[in-house]
Write a protein that holds these residues in place. Sequence first.
Motif, PDB file in Angstrom:
ATOM      1  N   GLN A  91       0.842  -1.181   0.000  1.00 32.01           N
ATOM      2  CA  GLN A  91       0.000   0.000   0.000  1.00 32.01           C
ATOM      3  C   GLN A  91       0.887   1.244   0.000  1.00 32.01           C
ATOM      4  OE1 GLN A  91      -2.873   0.076   3.119  1.00 32.01           O
ATOM      5  NE2 GLN A  91      -3.682   2.074   2.553  1.00 32.01           N
ATOM      6  N   VAL A  92       0.559   2.185  -0.859  1.00 33.34           N
ATOM      7  CA  VAL A  92       1.383   3.369  -0.974  1.00 33.34           C
ATOM      8  C   VAL A  92       1.221   4.250   0.261  1.00 33.34           C
ATOM      9  CG1 VAL A  92      -0.419   4.601  -2.232  1.00 33.34           C
ATOM     10  CG2 VAL A  92       1.956   5.336  -2.430  1.00 33.34           C
ATOM     11  N   GLN A  93       2.336   4.775   0.724  1.00 33.14           N
ATOM     12  CA  GLN A  93       2.347   5.759   1.801  1.00 33.14           C
ATOM     13  C   GLN A  93       3.036   7.011   1.302  1.00 33.14           C
ATOM     14  OE1 GLN A  93       4.260   3.583   5.009  1.00 33.14           O
ATOM     15  NE2 GLN A  93       2.282   3.000   5.857  1.00 33.14           N
ATOM     16  N   LEU A  94       2.463   8.141   1.616  1.00 34.70           N
ATOM     17  CA  LEU A  94       2.980   9.430   1.158  1.00 34.70           C
ATOM     18  C   LEU A  94       3.297  10.316   2.350  1.00 34.70           C
ATOM     19  CD1 LEU A  94       0.288  10.054  -1.615  1.00 34.70           C
ATOM     20  CD2 LEU A  94       2.574   9.119  -1.928  1.00 34.70           C
ATOM     21  N   VAL A  95       4.445  10.967   2.299  1.00 32.19           N
ATOM     22  CA  VAL A  95       4.844  11.863   3.371  1.00 32.19           C
ATOM     23  C   VAL A  95       5.259  13.195   2.763  1.00 32.19           C
ATOM     24  CG1 VAL A  95       6.421  12.280   5.282  1.00 32.19           C
ATOM     25  CG2 VAL A  95       5.598   9.950   4.820  1.00 32.19           C
TER      26      VAL A  95
ATOM     27  N   ALA B  83      -3.138   9.063  -8.023  1.00 27.13           N
ATOM     28  CA  ALA B  83      -4.317   8.649  -8.773  1.00 27.13           C
ATOM     29  C   ALA B  83      -3.892   7.724  -9.907  1.00 27.13           C
ATOM     30  CB  ALA B  83      -5.037   9.863  -9.341  1.00 27.13           C
ATOM     31  N   LEU B  84      -4.857   6.977 -10.403  1.00 27.90           N
ATOM     32  CA  LEU B  84      -4.571   6.041 -11.480  1.00 27.90           C
ATOM     33  C   LEU B  84      -4.687   6.698 -12.853  1.00 27.90           C
ATOM     34  CD1 LEU B  84      -6.343   2.876 -10.044  1.00 27.90           C
ATOM     35  CD2 LEU B  84      -3.911   3.461  -9.993  1.00 27.90           C
ATOM     36  N   ARG B  85      -5.207   7.920 -12.865  1.00 26.24           N
ATOM     37  CA  ARG B  85      -5.288   8.658 -14.132  1.00 26.24           C
ATOM     38  C   ARG B  85      -5.310  10.142 -13.807  1.00 26.24           C
ATOM     39  NH1 ARG B  85     -10.570  10.147 -15.811  1.00 26.24           N
ATOM     40  NH2 ARG B  85     -12.177   9.632 -14.277  1.00 26.24           N
ATOM     41  N   PRO B  86      -4.994  11.001 -14.761  1.00 22.93           N
ATOM     42  CA  PRO B  86      -5.010  12.445 -14.502  1.00 22.93           C
ATOM     43  C   PRO B  86      -6.383  12.918 -14.044  1.00 22.93           C
ATOM     44  CG  PRO B  86      -3.888  11.977 -16.550  1.00 22.93           C
ATOM     45  CD  PRO B  86      -4.515  10.690 -16.107  1.00 22.93           C
ATOM     46  N   SER B  87      -6.389  13.736 -13.006  1.00 22.59           N
ATOM     47  CA  SER B  87      -7.643  14.247 -12.502  1.00 22.59           C
ATOM     48  C   SER B  87      -7.391  15.461 -11.621  1.00 22.59           C
ATOM     49  CB  SER B  87      -8.379  13.183 -11.694  1.00 22.59           C
ATOM     50  OG  SER B  87      -9.583  13.701 -11.156  1.00 22.59           O
ATOM     51  N   THR B  88      -8.362  16.361 -11.609  1.00 21.41           N
ATOM     52  CA  THR B  88      -8.336  17.483 -10.672  1.00 21.41           C
ATOM     53  C   THR B  88      -9.304  17.244  -9.513  1.00 21.41           C
ATOM     54  OG1 THR B  88     -10.036  18.680 -11.900  1.00 21.41           O
ATOM     55  CG2 THR B  88      -7.744  19.101 -12.515  1.00 21.41           C
ATOM     56  N   ARG B  89      -9.987  16.116  -9.522  1.00 22.85           N
ATOM     57  CA  ARG B  89     -10.985  15.783  -8.505  1.00 22.85           C
ATOM     58  C   ARG B  89     -10.362  14.952  -7.403  1.00 22.85           C
ATOM     59  NH1 ARG B  89     -16.147  13.267 -11.313  1.00 22.85           N
ATOM     60  NH2 ARG B  89     -16.325  12.593  -9.163  1.00 22.85           N
ATOM     61  N   GLY B  90     -10.483  15.429  -6.196  1.00 18.34           N
ATOM     62  CA  GLY B  90      -9.899  14.719  -5.069  1.00 18.34           C
ATOM     63  C   GLY B  90     -10.463  13.339  -4.858  1.00 18.34           C
ATOM     64  N   ASP B  91     -11.717  13.123  -5.208  1.00 18.05           N
ATOM     65  CA  ASP B  91     -12.325  11.809  -4.977  1.00 18.05           C
ATOM     66  C   ASP B  91     -11.821  10.746  -5.943  1.00 18.05           C
ATOM     67  OD1 ASP B  91     -15.620  12.526  -6.457  1.00 18.05           O
ATOM     68  OD2 ASP B  91     -13.590  12.668  -7.253  1.00 18.05           O
ATOM     69  N   GLU B  92     -11.011  11.132  -6.890  1.00 17.08           N
ATOM     70  CA  GLU B  92     -10.419  10.153  -7.801  1.00 17.08           C
ATOM     71  C   GLU B  92      -8.999   9.773  -7.397  1.00 17.08           C
ATOM     72  OE1 GLU B  92     -10.874  11.438 -11.830  1.00 17.08           O
ATOM     73  OE2 GLU B  92     -13.033  11.057 -11.838  1.00 17.08           O
ATOM     74  N   TYR B  93      -8.546  10.288  -6.275  1.00 15.46           N
ATOM     75  CA  TYR B  93      -7.208   9.952  -5.789  1.00 15.46           C
ATOM     76  C   TYR B  93      -7.303   8.840  -4.751  1.00 15.46           C
ATOM     77  CZ  TYR B  93      -5.125  13.756  -8.361  1.00 15.46           C
ATOM     78  OH  TYR B  93      -4.680  14.562  -9.376  1.00 15.46           O
ATOM     79  N   VAL B  94      -6.351   7.920  -4.812  1.00 11.84           N
ATOM     80  CA  VAL B  94      -6.475   6.692  -4.016  1.00 11.84           C
ATOM     81  C   VAL B  94      -5.666   6.698  -2.735  1.00 11.84           C
ATOM     82  CG1 VAL B  94      -7.047   5.330  -6.049  1.00 11.84           C
ATOM     83  CG2 VAL B  94      -4.645   5.590  -5.383  1.00 11.84           C
ATOM     84  N   ALA B  95      -4.681   7.560  -2.639  1.00 15.80           N
ATOM     85  CA  ALA B  95      -3.866   7.615  -1.430  1.00 15.80           C
ATOM     86  C   ALA B  95      -3.476   9.057  -1.165  1.00 15.80           C
ATOM     87  CB  ALA B  95      -2.623   6.750  -1.566  1.00 15.80           C
ATOM     88  N   TRP B  96      -3.403   9.412   0.104  1.00 13.55           N
ATOM     89  CA  TRP B  96      -3.109  10.783   0.526  1.00 13.55           C
ATOM     90  C   TRP B  96      -2.042  10.790   1.607  1.00 13.55           C
ATOM     91  CZ3 TRP B  96      -5.729  15.132  -1.403  1.00 13.55           C
ATOM     92  CH2 TRP B  96      -6.787  14.853  -2.265  1.00 13.55           C
ATOM     93  N   GLY B  97      -1.263  11.846   1.603  1.00 17.12           N
ATOM     94  CA  GLY B  97      -0.350  12.077   2.700  1.00 17.12           C
ATOM     95  C   GLY B  97      -1.051  12.790   3.842  1.00 17.12           C
ATOM     96  N   GLN B  98      -0.297  13.075   4.883  1.00 22.83           N
ATOM     97  CA  GLN B  98      -0.882  13.693   6.078  1.00 22.83           C
ATOM     98  C   GLN B  98      -0.947  15.207   5.977  1.00 22.83           C
ATOM     99  OE1 GLN B  98       2.273  12.960   5.824  1.00 22.83           O
ATOM    100  NE2 GLN B  98       3.284  14.793   6.614  1.00 22.83           N
ATOM    101  N   GLY B  99      -0.256  15.757   5.005  1.00 28.61           N
ATOM    102  CA  GLY B  99      -0.291  17.192   4.772  1.00 28.61           C
ATOM    103  C   GLY B  99       0.851  17.938   5.439  1.00 28.61           C
ATOM    104  N   THR B 100       1.151  19.099   4.890  1.00 26.67           N
ATOM    105  CA  THR B 100       2.155  19.983   5.464  1.00 26.67           C
ATOM    106  C   THR B 100       1.597  21.405   5.437  1.00 26.67           C
ATOM    107  OG1 THR B 100       4.491  20.671   5.383  1.00 26.67           O
ATOM    108  CG2 THR B 100       3.398  20.331   3.269  1.00 26.67           C
ATOM    109  N   GLN B 101       1.750  22.106   6.540  1.00 21.98           N
ATOM    110  CA  GLN B 101       1.163  23.443   6.677  1.00 21.98           C
ATOM    111  C   GLN B 101       2.044  24.487   6.030  1.00 21.98           C
ATOM    112  OE1 GLN B 101      -1.831  24.590   8.417  1.00 21.98           O
ATOM    113  NE2 GLN B 101      -1.280  26.459   7.308  1.00 21.98           N
TER     114      GLN B 101
END
Length: 122
Positions: free
Chosen positions: A1-5, A99-117
């Motif tokens: 499973q992909v993890q993003l930081v 994401a598995l294909r180009p998209s500007t829609r967040g609901d089409e992305y499958v993995a997310w990082g925790q974010g940076t402020q």
Amino acid sequence: QVQLVESGGGLVQTGDSLRLSCVASGTDFSRYYVGWFRQVPGKEREFVAGISELGGSTAYGDPEAGRFTISRINVKNAVYLQMRSLKVEDTAIYYCATALRPSTRGDEYVAWGQGTQVTVSS
């Protein structure tokens, strides 16, 4: 499973530059389209930039065009967001996602990082 930081966020002043990094693990990163999004509490998540699997194609949200540059180095499993001429309205939590294909829609992305402020002061 992909993890993003994500990393690289911080407090800067108007007009400054900042480079955000997103490092992936647990996957063949080059399989994925990668996007940067940002969100301010109480507001909808906003697409900032995206880059194709091999880096040959990029896309930007309207407010960022010309000021932000997305890039990637697949051998490092990394995607970067170079931000220049920062404005107060760029203040947000910035997230990278795959994401598995180009998209500007967040609901089409499958993995997310925790974010940076990112906070831009006037």
